[in-house]
Design a protein around this motif. Structure first.
Motif, PDB file in Angstrom:
ATOM      1  N   PRO A 127       0.982  -1.339  -0.037  1.00 31.35           N
ATOM      2  CA  PRO A 127      -0.051  -0.008  -0.018  1.00 31.35           C
ATOM      3  C   PRO A 127       0.789   1.148  -0.036  1.00 31.35           C
ATOM      4  O   PRO A 127       1.819   1.308   0.645  1.00 31.35           O
ATOM      5  CB  PRO A 127      -0.829  -0.403   1.299  1.00 31.35           C
ATOM      6  CG  PRO A 127      -0.771  -1.547   1.615  1.00 31.35           C
ATOM      7  CD  PRO A 127       0.429  -1.975   1.184  1.00 31.35           C
ATOM      8  N   LYS A 128       0.395   2.167  -0.782  1.00 29.63           N
ATOM      9  CA  LYS A 128       1.093   3.440  -0.661  1.00 29.63           C
ATOM     10  C   LYS A 128       1.149   4.279   0.603  1.00 29.63           C
ATOM     11  O   LYS A 128       2.060   4.858   0.934  1.00 29.63           O
ATOM     12  CB  LYS A 128       0.640   4.210  -1.916  1.00 29.63           C
ATOM     13  CG  LYS A 128       0.811   3.817  -3.354  1.00 29.63           C
ATOM     14  CD  LYS A 128       2.356   3.710  -3.748  1.00 29.63           C
ATOM     15  CE  LYS A 128       2.421   3.465  -4.979  1.00 29.63           C
ATOM     16  NZ  LYS A 128       1.595   2.269  -5.740  1.00 29.63           N
ATOM     17  N   LYS A 133      12.826  11.204  17.758  1.00 28.67           N
ATOM     18  CA  LYS A 133      12.345  10.228  17.108  1.00 28.67           C
ATOM     19  C   LYS A 133      11.432  10.376  15.955  1.00 28.67           C
ATOM     20  O   LYS A 133      10.336  11.288  16.248  1.00 28.67           O
ATOM     21  CB  LYS A 133      11.677   9.185  17.957  1.00 28.67           C
ATOM     22  CG  LYS A 133      11.144   7.985  17.418  1.00 28.67           C
ATOM     23  CD  LYS A 133      10.168   7.124  18.198  1.00 28.67           C
ATOM     24  CE  LYS A 133       9.345   7.946  19.096  1.00 28.67           C
ATOM     25  NZ  LYS A 133       8.303   8.377  18.206  1.00 28.67           N
ATOM     26  N   VAL A 134      11.479   9.902  14.624  1.00 30.00           N
ATOM     27  CA  VAL A 134      10.570  10.175  13.644  1.00 30.00           C
ATOM     28  C   VAL A 134      10.277   8.823  12.828  1.00 30.00           C
ATOM     29  O   VAL A 134      11.319   7.877  12.893  1.00 30.00           O
ATOM     30  CB  VAL A 134      11.415  11.015  12.549  1.00 30.00           C
ATOM     31  CG1 VAL A 134      10.395  11.085  11.211  1.00 30.00           C
ATOM     32  CG2 VAL A 134      11.299  12.414  13.080  1.00 30.00           C
ATOM     33  N   MET A 135       8.902   8.563  12.664  1.00 31.12           N
ATOM     34  CA  MET A 135       8.649   7.174  11.888  1.00 31.12           C
ATOM     35  C   MET A 135       7.906   7.441  10.922  1.00 31.12           C
ATOM     36  O   MET A 135       6.697   8.200  10.704  1.00 31.12           O
ATOM     37  CB  MET A 135       7.568   6.363  13.029  1.00 31.12           C
ATOM     38  CG  MET A 135       8.443   5.906  14.538  1.00 31.12           C
ATOM     39  SD  MET A 135       9.547   4.832  14.276  1.00 31.12           S
ATOM     40  CE  MET A 135       8.587   3.210  13.985  1.00 31.12           C
ATOM     41  N   SER A 136       8.279   6.676   9.931  1.00 31.09           N
ATOM     42  CA  SER A 136       7.571   6.713   8.492  1.00 31.09           C
ATOM     43  C   SER A 136       6.090   6.354   8.782  1.00 31.09           C
ATOM     44  O   SER A 136       5.720   5.130   9.339  1.00 31.09           O
ATOM     45  CB  SER A 136       8.124   5.799   7.578  1.00 31.09           C
ATOM     46  OG  SER A 136       7.285   5.874   6.499  1.00 31.09           O
ATOM     47  N   SER A 137       5.106   7.179   7.920  1.00 30.53           N
ATOM     48  CA  SER A 137       3.823   6.692   8.088  1.00 30.53           C
ATOM     49  C   SER A 137       3.211   5.771   7.046  1.00 30.53           C
ATOM     50  O   SER A 137       2.173   5.627   6.933  1.00 30.53           O
ATOM     51  CB  SER A 137       2.829   7.848   8.126  1.00 30.53           C
ATOM     52  OG  SER A 137       2.911   8.726   7.146  1.00 30.53           O
ATOM     53  N   SER A 138       4.220   5.539   6.342  1.00 28.57           N
ATOM     54  CA  SER A 138       3.998   4.643   4.885  1.00 28.57           C
ATOM     55  C   SER A 138       4.988   3.732   4.813  1.00 28.57           C
ATOM     56  O   SER A 138       6.232   3.944   5.021  1.00 28.57           O
ATOM     57  CB  SER A 138       4.214   5.567   3.898  1.00 28.57           C
ATOM     58  OG  SER A 138       4.057   4.917   2.531  1.00 28.57           O
ATOM     59  N   PRO A 139       4.519   2.369   4.465  1.00 29.10           N
ATOM     60  CA  PRO A 139       5.575   1.119   4.419  1.00 29.10           C
ATOM     61  C   PRO A 139       6.090   1.253   2.876  1.00 29.10           C
ATOM     62  O   PRO A 139       6.908   0.303   2.446  1.00 29.10           O
ATOM     63  CB  PRO A 139       4.527   0.099   4.316  1.00 29.10           C
ATOM     64  CG  PRO A 139       3.094   0.485   3.967  1.00 29.10           C
ATOM     65  CD  PRO A 139       3.188   1.838   4.366  1.00 29.10           C
ATOM     66  N   HIS A 140       5.552   2.067   2.044  1.00 25.71           N
ATOM     67  CA  HIS A 140       5.977   2.298   0.622  1.00 25.71           C
ATOM     68  C   HIS A 140       7.363   3.456   0.563  1.00 25.71           C
ATOM     69  O   HIS A 140       7.978   3.276  -0.357  1.00 25.71           O
ATOM     70  CB  HIS A 140       4.998   2.759  -0.296  1.00 25.71           C
ATOM     71  CG  HIS A 140       5.210   2.676  -2.014  1.00 25.71           C
ATOM     72  ND1 HIS A 140       5.736   3.797  -2.367  1.00 25.71           N
ATOM     73  CD2 HIS A 140       5.318   1.580  -2.642  1.00 25.71           C
ATOM     74  CE1 HIS A 140       5.602   3.525  -3.719  1.00 25.71           C
ATOM     75  NE2 HIS A 140       5.595   2.354  -3.775  1.00 25.71           N
ATOM     76  N   ILE A 178      12.691   4.494   3.211  1.00 27.52           N
ATOM     77  CA  ILE A 178      12.211   3.515   2.332  1.00 27.52           C
ATOM     78  C   ILE A 178      11.653   4.339   1.010  1.00 27.52           C
ATOM     79  O   ILE A 178      11.105   5.391   1.193  1.00 27.52           O
ATOM     80  CB  ILE A 178      10.645   2.876   2.902  1.00 27.52           C
ATOM     81  CG1 ILE A 178      10.992   2.268   4.184  1.00 27.52           C
ATOM     82  CG2 ILE A 178      10.125   2.168   1.950  1.00 27.52           C
ATOM     83  CD1 ILE A 178       9.824   2.130   5.265  1.00 27.52           C
ATOM     84  N   ASP A 179      12.191   3.943  -0.144  1.00 32.45           N
ATOM     85  CA  ASP A 179      12.049   4.703  -1.373  1.00 32.45           C
ATOM     86  C   ASP A 179      11.231   3.466  -2.268  1.00 32.45           C
ATOM     87  O   ASP A 179      12.167   2.588  -2.854  1.00 32.45           O
ATOM     88  CB  ASP A 179      13.177   5.190  -1.920  1.00 32.45           C
ATOM     89  CG  ASP A 179      13.261   5.785  -3.260  1.00 32.45           C
ATOM     90  OD1 ASP A 179      12.116   6.242  -3.581  1.00 32.45           O
ATOM     91  OD2 ASP A 179      14.193   6.002  -3.927  1.00 32.45           O
TER      92      ASP A 179
END
Length: 340
Positions: A30-31, A110-117, A132-133
């Motif tokens: 998922p984007k 701390k920073v976390m990506s909200s996207s698995p894409h 993640i790219d």
């Protein structure tokens, strides 16, 4: 040939236009998770407050790298009240593990990506950073023991495990994992460059409205076997509502597997683990050699975490009916209780 589990195309957003998660096994990533659109209700069907929506959401990311001599494990976790991270290097020859850990209150440092894409996660002044790219993971590590700037690349056309299942009465869990990925870039351990030609790695992106009190068992392998790459992910305790997060990769081809049972002795950590599926396709034994462990007993939070490094033996049968024999193959297991 054994029939693989049914899969569906990955949605653009994990949360659909009606505010509900899309459940299933996906052929892709998922984007966006779209967490802000989730129609989160309590057990009495009332909308959960903004406070509850924020603090009930949990996310963690993990990578492991296996070279001929070393295993590296790196994690960043966001449990809202607390951010945590660890980074260890295990010397296979010396059976020695060296680690560094960080704890950060709330969202400090701390920073976390909200996207698995696509997106960026980092902690501790970017001592550990995951970028993640388009679904490809790039890892940066700057610690006392490890300097790394590496990329984890899947074989062409290889699919990750990507799935979402219901959790408890109101929640959901999205899990994305990919094993036996090739490794390129720069890796320096204790001041010495490490060759990456035969290194393999994998990642874990998990997020969602998980149970307040939960536990899981997990096993992971990245291995070169008879000229082939073999990746294996097995787990029990989180994603078993209608599906499971078990998968085998042979030269990048994903084989979804049935649920497994983990049998081990928490009081005797030297005793072997036994991991098997009811259909007989998975029969593995694991002997631990070392571990990374941590116990936290705080007011709101509890964590009893043990990640073991050791050796697997046994058999796994893929979806084509081919049996893969494992003889003292190094890998990881994990036993984790969390109250968050």
């Amino acid at each position: 040939m054994l029939a693989p589990s049914q899969t569906i195309p990955a949605p653009e957003s994990l949360i659909d236009s009606s505010g509900q998660p899309v459940f299933g096994q996906f052929n892709g990533i998922p984007k966006q998770l779209g967490v802000e659109k989730f129609d989160y209700r309590n057990s009495m069907d009332r909308a959960v407050s903004l406070w509850g929506r924020y603090f009930d959401y949990k996310q963690f990311q993990f990578i492991s790298v296996v070279t001929s001599r070393f295993i590296i494990g790196v994690a960043i976790a966001d449990i809202r009240y607390l951010g945590s991270s660890f980074c260890y290097v295990y010397d296979i020859q010396q059976n020695k593990l060296v680690e560094q850990t960080w704890l950060r209150p709330l969202s400090v440092d701390k920073v976390m990506s909200s996207s698995p894409h696509h997106g960026l996660s980092h902690i501790a002044g970017r001592s550990v950073m995951f970028n993640i790219d388009a679904g490809v993971w790039q890892i940066s590590i700057d610690t006392k023991t490890i300097t790394a700037n590496i990329t984890l690349s899947p074989p062409e056309g290889s699919l990750p495990l990507s799935m979402c299942t219901p959790t408890g009465y109101s929640g959901w869990t999205y899990t994305q994992k990919h094993n036996a990925l090739s490794v390129s870039g720069l890796l320096i351990i204790n001041g010495r460059p490490v060759k990456l030609e035969n290194a393999l790695a994998g990642y874990d992106f998990s997020a969602g409205y998980m149970r307040r009190e939960t536990s899981w068992r997990w096993a992971s392998i990245h291995h070169q076997l008879n000229g082939k790459t073999l990746g294996l992910n097995l787990a029990a305790g989180v994603n078993e509502t209608g599906s499971c997060e078990n998968a085998l990769w042979i030269n990048g081809e994903r084989h979804l597997l049935d649920p497994v049972l983990f049998s081990f002795d928490r009081a005797n950590q030297q005793a072997p683990w036994h991991i098997h599926s009811l259909d007989g396709r998975i029969k593995l034994t694991f002997h631990a050699k070392n571990q990374r462990s941590e116990k936290l007993n705080l007011w709101l939070l509890k964590s009893n975490f043990r990640q073991f490094i050791g050796f697997f033996s046994g058999t796994v049968i893929d979806n084509h009916g081919v049996t893969h024999q494992l003889d003292n193959v190094i890998g990881l297991t994990e036993d984790h209780f969390a109250r968050w």
